[in-house]
Design a protein around this motif. Structure first.
Motif, PDB file in Angstrom:
ATOM      1  N   ILE A   1       0.925  -1.478   0.072  1.00 59.04           N
ATOM      2  CA  ILE A   1       0.085  -0.013   0.007  1.00 59.04           C
ATOM      3  C   ILE A   1       0.834   1.130   0.040  1.00 59.04           C
ATOM      4  N   PHE A   2       2.098   1.228   0.898  1.00 65.45           N
ATOM      5  CA  PHE A   2       2.879   2.593   0.973  1.00 65.45           C
ATOM      6  C   PHE A   2       3.407   2.594  -0.424  1.00 65.45           C
ATOM      7  N   ASP A   3       4.015   1.529  -0.985  1.00 62.15           N
ATOM      8  CA  ASP A   3       4.699   1.662  -2.170  1.00 62.15           C
ATOM      9  C   ASP A   3       3.923   2.094  -3.353  1.00 62.15           C
ATOM     10  N   ALA A   4       2.595   1.540  -3.506  1.00 62.18           N
ATOM     11  CA  ALA A   4       1.750   2.142  -4.316  1.00 62.18           C
ATOM     12  C   ALA A   4       1.380   3.619  -4.126  1.00 62.18           C
ATOM     13  N   ARG A   5       1.183   4.223  -3.105  1.00 63.02           N
ATOM     14  CA  ARG A   5       0.915   5.530  -2.727  1.00 63.02           C
ATOM     15  C   ARG A   5       1.884   6.317  -3.309  1.00 63.02           C
ATOM     16  N   LYS A   6       3.194   5.981  -3.103  1.00 62.33           N
ATOM     17  CA  LYS A   6       4.423   6.710  -3.637  1.00 62.33           C
ATOM     18  C   LYS A   6       4.427   6.654  -5.257  1.00 62.33           C
ATOM     19  N   GLU A   7       3.874   5.518  -5.906  1.00 62.07           N
ATOM     20  CA  GLU A   7       3.724   5.680  -7.314  1.00 62.07           C
ATOM     21  C   GLU A   7       2.456   6.574  -7.969  1.00 62.07           C
ATOM     22  N   ILE A   8       1.419   6.668  -6.966  1.00 59.79           N
ATOM     23  CA  ILE A   8       0.162   7.515  -7.131  1.00 59.79           C
ATOM     24  C   ILE A   8       0.814   9.040  -7.076  1.00 59.79           C
ATOM     25  N   ASN A   9       1.609   9.308  -6.211  1.00 60.56           N
ATOM     26  CA  ASN A   9       2.020  10.603  -5.999  1.00 60.56           C
ATOM     27  C   ASN A   9       2.867  10.920  -7.419  1.00 60.56           C
ATOM     28  N   LYS A  10       3.426  10.218  -8.160  1.00 60.78           N
ATOM     29  CA  LYS A  10       3.864  10.487  -9.358  1.00 60.78           C
ATOM     30  C   LYS A  10       3.125  10.655 -10.530  1.00 60.78           C
ATOM     31  N   VAL A  11       1.876  10.161 -10.380  1.00 63.17           N
ATOM     32  CA  VAL A  11       0.808  10.115 -11.565  1.00 63.17           C
ATOM     33  C   VAL A  11       0.765  11.821 -11.898  1.00 63.17           C
ATOM     34  N   LYS A  12       0.628  12.006 -13.050  1.00 68.11           N
ATOM     35  CA  LYS A  12       0.704  13.455 -13.712  1.00 68.11           C
ATOM     36  C   LYS A  12      -0.736  14.058 -14.001  1.00 68.11           C
ATOM     37  N   THR A  13      -0.769  15.082 -13.661  1.00 66.47           N
ATOM     38  CA  THR A  13      -2.255  15.911 -13.800  1.00 66.47           C
ATOM     39  C   THR A  13      -1.586  16.931 -14.701  1.00 66.47           C
ATOM     40  N   SER A  14      -2.304  17.165 -15.918  1.00 65.26           N
ATOM     41  CA  SER A  14      -1.812  18.535 -16.700  1.00 65.26           C
ATOM     42  C   SER A  14      -2.614  19.729 -16.065  1.00 65.26           C
ATOM     43  N   GLU A  15      -2.237  20.879 -16.370  1.00 64.43           N
ATOM     44  CA  GLU A  15      -2.757  22.097 -15.992  1.00 64.43           C
ATOM     45  C   GLU A  15      -4.092  22.264 -16.621  1.00 64.43           C
ATOM     46  N   ASP A  16      -4.408  21.570 -17.881  1.00 59.51           N
ATOM     47  CA  ASP A  16      -5.699  21.820 -18.197  1.00 59.51           C
ATOM     48  C   ASP A  16      -6.586  20.886 -17.459  1.00 59.51           C
ATOM     49  N   ILE A  17      -6.274  19.683 -16.980  1.00 56.19           N
ATOM     50  CA  ILE A  17      -7.287  18.770 -16.167  1.00 56.19           C
ATOM     51  C   ILE A  17      -7.223  19.523 -14.716  1.00 56.19           C
ATOM     52  N   GLU A  18      -6.445  19.941 -14.245  1.00 50.79           N
ATOM     53  CA  GLU A  18      -6.506  20.674 -12.899  1.00 50.79           C
ATOM     54  C   GLU A  18      -7.493  21.888 -12.998  1.00 50.79           C
ATOM     55  N   LYS A  19      -7.249  22.462 -14.343  1.00 49.48           N
ATOM     56  CA  LYS A  19      -8.530  23.626 -14.369  1.00 49.48           C
ATOM     57  C   LYS A  19      -9.810  23.258 -14.506  1.00 49.48           C
ATOM     58  N   TYR A  20      -9.848  21.892 -15.112  1.00 45.21           N
ATOM     59  CA  TYR A  20     -11.342  21.048 -15.352  1.00 45.21           C
ATOM     60  C   TYR A  20     -11.783  21.008 -14.050  1.00 45.21           C
ATOM     61  N   MET A  21     -11.141  20.271 -13.354  1.00 42.71           N
ATOM     62  CA  MET A  21     -11.397  20.003 -11.784  1.00 42.71           C
ATOM     63  C   MET A  21     -12.157  21.123 -11.043  1.00 42.71           C
ATOM     64  N   VAL A  22     -11.168  22.029 -11.024  1.00 45.96           N
ATOM     65  CA  VAL A  22     -11.365  23.397 -10.479  1.00 45.96           C
ATOM     66  C   VAL A  22     -12.932  23.999 -10.866  1.00 45.96           C
ATOM     67  N   SER A  23     -12.881  23.845 -12.286  1.00 44.40           N
ATOM     68  CA  SER A  23     -14.251  24.436 -12.838  1.00 44.40           C
ATOM     69  C   SER A  23     -15.614  23.849 -12.395  1.00 44.40           C
ATOM     70  N   LEU A  24     -15.288  22.288 -12.227  1.00 57.03           N
ATOM     71  CA  LEU A  24     -16.521  21.561 -11.658  1.00 57.03           C
ATOM     72  C   LEU A  24     -16.829  21.915 -10.199  1.00 57.03           C
ATOM     73  N   ILE A  25     -15.704  22.062  -9.566  1.00 57.24           N
ATOM     74  CA  ILE A  25     -16.118  22.595  -8.185  1.00 57.24           C
ATOM     75  C   ILE A  25     -16.782  23.904  -8.107  1.00 57.24           C
ATOM     76  N   SER A  26     -16.142  24.910  -8.949  1.00 57.19           N
ATOM     77  CA  SER A  26     -16.798  26.150  -8.975  1.00 57.19           C
ATOM     78  C   SER A  26     -18.132  26.235  -9.341  1.00 57.19           C
ATOM     79  N   ALA A  27     -18.556  25.181 -10.342  1.00 52.11           N
ATOM     80  CA  ALA A  27     -19.938  25.205 -10.852  1.00 52.11           C
ATOM     81  C   ALA A  27     -20.757  24.741  -9.522  1.00 52.11           C
ATOM     82  N   THR A  28     -20.499  24.145  -8.724  1.00 55.66           N
ATOM     83  CA  THR A  28     -21.198  23.711  -7.597  1.00 55.66           C
ATOM     84  C   THR A  28     -21.664  25.013  -6.690  1.00 55.66           C
TER      85      THR A  28
END
Length: 322
Positions: A208-235
């Motif tokens: 579990i701890f090793d998997a969490r380290k790998e998950i921390n390296k998963v990339k999130t592009s700036e566009d995807i980050e903005k999309y998530m913020v827009s979804l929350i903003s819409a609420t």
């Protein structure tokens, strides 16, 4: 064996005893990998308790089950100091069931708010404070709280502040007929004490701890980050996105919703064996992340509009950032 292969093995082993609830298995593992806590809602007999028991049986960890009742006390959860004349300190802290790896808070809405709040510090800060002293939780720690949606008498609805502490709110429903048949057969095999010939492969906590380290390296592009913020903003400001949506929401998500959506989408991407997040990862997790973070309007409740339907409308009106 890699962390991904070990987690896949864990899912397969759990699936052998949890029939027809693959989404439940996926969500429990997702929350564990995201280092969060889970609120699970479903009718009686849908394998809520069995699921976390299956996780504990296949993972090298401890499990505590706390049955929430109206007469439960906070000290029944956290533990208390007891007087021992033979000891030098005289008062010794006796740990409660919260000091384990996996915590099943069964029917959490049956206990008063004071008892429910005993979980808050442990869930958020990973520690409890008793008589002015702080005690740390285990490194691997997850609370899975269950509640029954059909029984209202003698229950205490969870306060919004506590609901927000759960990373996800998952709802499970009835299995299909084919799964129901297999459940019946599995129950017969267990009743006759038939045991599988294969030895259970216990997954160590380090996976579990090793998997969490790998998950921390998963990339999130700036566009995807903005999309998530827009979804929350819409609420929060639905009138900026859609006139009809504005009539359905009174209050939107806190920043915890944004953080949870980011964490869950990255875990979902990793579980799909990808090292980057796509809009599909967001769409697959957003209902579990937001359904307990939206305060629906009187109009929505009167018309029988559910939080899931509002979230589907959100996805429809918020454009994916190119």
């Amino acid at each position: 064996m890699t962390s991904f292969e070990s987690i896949t093995t864990l899912k397969e082993q759990m699936s052998k005893s949890i029939i027809g609830q693959q989404q439940l298995i996926d969500r429990i593992i997702l929350v564990l990998l995201a280092d969060g806590n889970m609120l699970l809602e479903g009718l009686p007999g849908l394998a809520k308790t069995r699921a976390i028991n299956a996780l504990a049986k296949n993972l090298d960890c401890g499990l505590s089950r706390i049955q929430f009742t109206p007469d439960l006390l906070p000290s029944d959860i956290t533990g208390t100091e007891i007087y021992l004349p033979s000891e030098k300190e005289k008062f010794v802290f006796q740990q409660g069931p919260i000091f384990s790896n996996l915590i099943l808070a069964d029917e959490i809405n049956r206990a008063p708010a004071k008892v429910q709040s005993a979980l808050l510090e442990a869930m958020e800060e990973r520690q409890v404070t008793v008589s002015g002293k702080t005690y740390k939780m285990n490194e691997l720690f997850m609370v899975m709280a269950t509640q029954n949606p059909i029984e209202q008498e003698g229950t205490y609805p969870l306060p919004e502040a506590q609901m927000d502490r759960f990373l996800v709110h998952t709802i499970i429903s009835y299995p299909d007929d084919e799964s129901e048949l297999e459940i019946m057969r599995l129950n017969k095999r267990e009743a006759s004490k038939e045991k599988a010939k294969k030895t259970v492969n216990i997954i160590p906590q380090q996976v579990i701890f090793d998997a969490r380290k790998e998950i921390n390296k998963v990339k999130t592009s700036e566009d995807i980050e903005k999309y998530m913020v827009s979804l929350i903003s819409a609420t929060r400001y639905p009138e900026k996105f859609d006139e009809e949506l504005a009539k359905l929401i009174d209050f939107g998500s806190s920043p915890r919703g944004t953080i949870a959506l980011d964490r869950c989408s990255r875990v979902h991407a990793w579980m799909q064996n990808r090292d980057y997040v796509t809009p599909e990862d967001i769409h697959q997790t957003i209902k579990d992340v937001l359904r307990h973070r939206l305060a629906l309007s009187y109009k929505a409740r009167a018309e029988g509009v559910t939080a899931d339907q509002v979230i589907e409308k959100l996805i429809e009106v918020v454009a994916v950032v190119a």
